[in-house]
Design a protein around this motif. Structure first.
Motif, short mmCIF file in Angstrom:
data_model
loop_
_atom_site.label_atom_id
_atom_site.label_comp_id
_atom_site.label_asym_id
_atom_site.label_seq_id
_atom_site.Cartn_x
_atom_site.Cartn_y
_atom_site.Cartn_z
N GLN A 1 -7.06 -3.97 4.67
CA GLN A 1 -8.12 -4.92 5.03
C GLN A 1 -8.81 -5.48 3.79
OE1 GLN A 1 -9.36 -3.48 9.54
NE2 GLN A 1 -10.60 -2.77 7.81
N GLU A 2 -8.76 -4.74 2.70
CA GLU A 2 -9.38 -5.20 1.46
C GLU A 2 -8.42 -6.01 0.60
OE1 GLU A 2 -10.72 -1.57 -0.28
OE2 GLU A 2 -12.49 -1.40 1.04
N ASP A 3 -7.17 -6.12 1.04
CA ASP A 3 -6.14 -6.85 0.30
C ASP A 3 -5.97 -8.23 0.94
OD1 ASP A 3 -3.67 -7.91 -0.64
OD2 ASP A 3 -2.96 -5.89 -1.11
N GLU A 4 -6.54 -9.26 0.32
CA GLU A 4 -6.54 -10.59 0.93
C GLU A 4 -5.14 -11.16 1.05
OE1 GLU A 4 -8.22 -13.37 3.15
OE2 GLU A 4 -9.22 -11.58 2.35
N TRP A 5 -4.25 -10.82 0.12
CA TRP A 5 -2.85 -11.29 0.20
C TRP A 5 -2.19 -10.76 1.47
CZ3 TRP A 5 1.98 -8.75 -0.05
CH2 TRP A 5 3.09 -9.58 -0.27
N MET B 1 -3.75 -9.60 4.17
CA MET B 1 -4.45 -10.12 5.34
C MET B 1 -4.02 -11.55 5.65
SD MET B 1 -6.22 -7.70 6.66
CE MET B 1 -7.32 -8.59 7.77
N ASP B 2 -3.79 -12.36 4.62
CA ASP B 2 -3.32 -13.72 4.84
C ASP B 2 -1.96 -13.72 5.54
OD1 ASP B 2 -5.51 -14.99 3.80
OD2 ASP B 2 -4.64 -15.33 1.81
N ARG C 1 -2.50 -12.70 9.19
CA ARG C 1 -3.08 -13.80 9.97
C ARG C 1 -2.03 -14.88 10.25
NH1 ARG C 1 -7.20 -13.45 5.78
NH2 ARG C 1 -8.86 -12.02 6.45
N HIS D 1 -8.89 -7.15 13.26
CA HIS D 1 -8.86 -5.90 12.51
C HIS D 1 -7.46 -5.32 12.45
CE1 HIS D 1 -13.22 -5.94 13.81
NE2 HIS D 1 -13.30 -5.84 12.49
#
Length: 201
Positions: free
Chosen positions: A13-17, A19-20, A23, A134
């Motif tokens: 969840q803290e890794d934006e790569w 999470m992108d 999504r 989440h």
């Protein structure tokens, strides 16, 4: 410190790569979808090795379960859709409703059932997003082995499929990337780990 399933979820969840990517896949609204295998495993091992740079993934494994349409071409269509949204990601999409043919096993009942029948316990991991955005983690064989960096076969590869596990381990050469790994053979014996010079940082 990575010690629990919740720790793994938090680090993703803290890794934006990551999470992108999650999504992006969520927008396809695939039935029973997950991103699995190295997407999760490599993240954990990179953190446990204190790498500052992400180990490149040969592919991002997206799976789903749709017994109503097991045409392989449909998977390619989903890959095209994902490529149109994120062309820099090496997408691989597989319908678990047909993958038992590839693995020479009885039909799977779900995507998680398919994940459970991956060759290694450390590979049998999957993540997706729930309706609230989440991260949800599935780990049919638990997370102990991946956190302990101990590579073992799942029980499905202890009989007639021993060779498949052994061939994969030889081909992957994981200790060359993550030298702290312990590789166990299909008899439960610790293999001699290769300790090469590994990239730092």
């Amino acid at each position: 410190m990575l010690e629990t399933e919740e720790d793994i979820i938090q680090c993703i969840q803290e890794d934006e790569w990551m999470m992108d990517i999650l999504r992006t896949v969520q927008t396809l609204e695939l039935p029973d979808w997950w991103i699995c295998a190295g997407f999760v495993r490599s993240k954990v091992w990179d953190l446990l090795h204190n790498f500052s740079a992400r180990t490149p993934l040969p592919d991002v494994d997206v799976i789903y379960f749709d017994p109503a349409n097991t045409c392989e071409q449909m998977e390619k269509e989903y890959e095209k859709q994902l490529n149109s949204m994120s062309s820099h990601i090496p997408w691989s999409v597989k319908n678990q409703a047909r993958m038992h043919h590839v693995s020479d096993m009885p039909p799977y009942s779900s995507s998680v059932d398919g994940i459970a029948k991956f060759p290694e316990t450390v590979t049998a991991l999957g993540v997706k997003l729930n309706g609230s955005g989440h991260v949800v983690l599935t780990a049919p064989w638990g997370v102990r082995d991946v956190l302990k960096m101990e590579v073992r076969p799942t029980t499905y590869y202890l009989g007639s499929k021993k060779a498949v596990y052994n061939q994969r381990i030889a081909a992957k050469k994981w200790p060359e990337v993550w030298p702290k790994l312990k590789i166990f053979d299909t008899d439960g014996k610790l293999s001699i780990a290769h300790k090469p010079n590994v990239r730092k940082g």
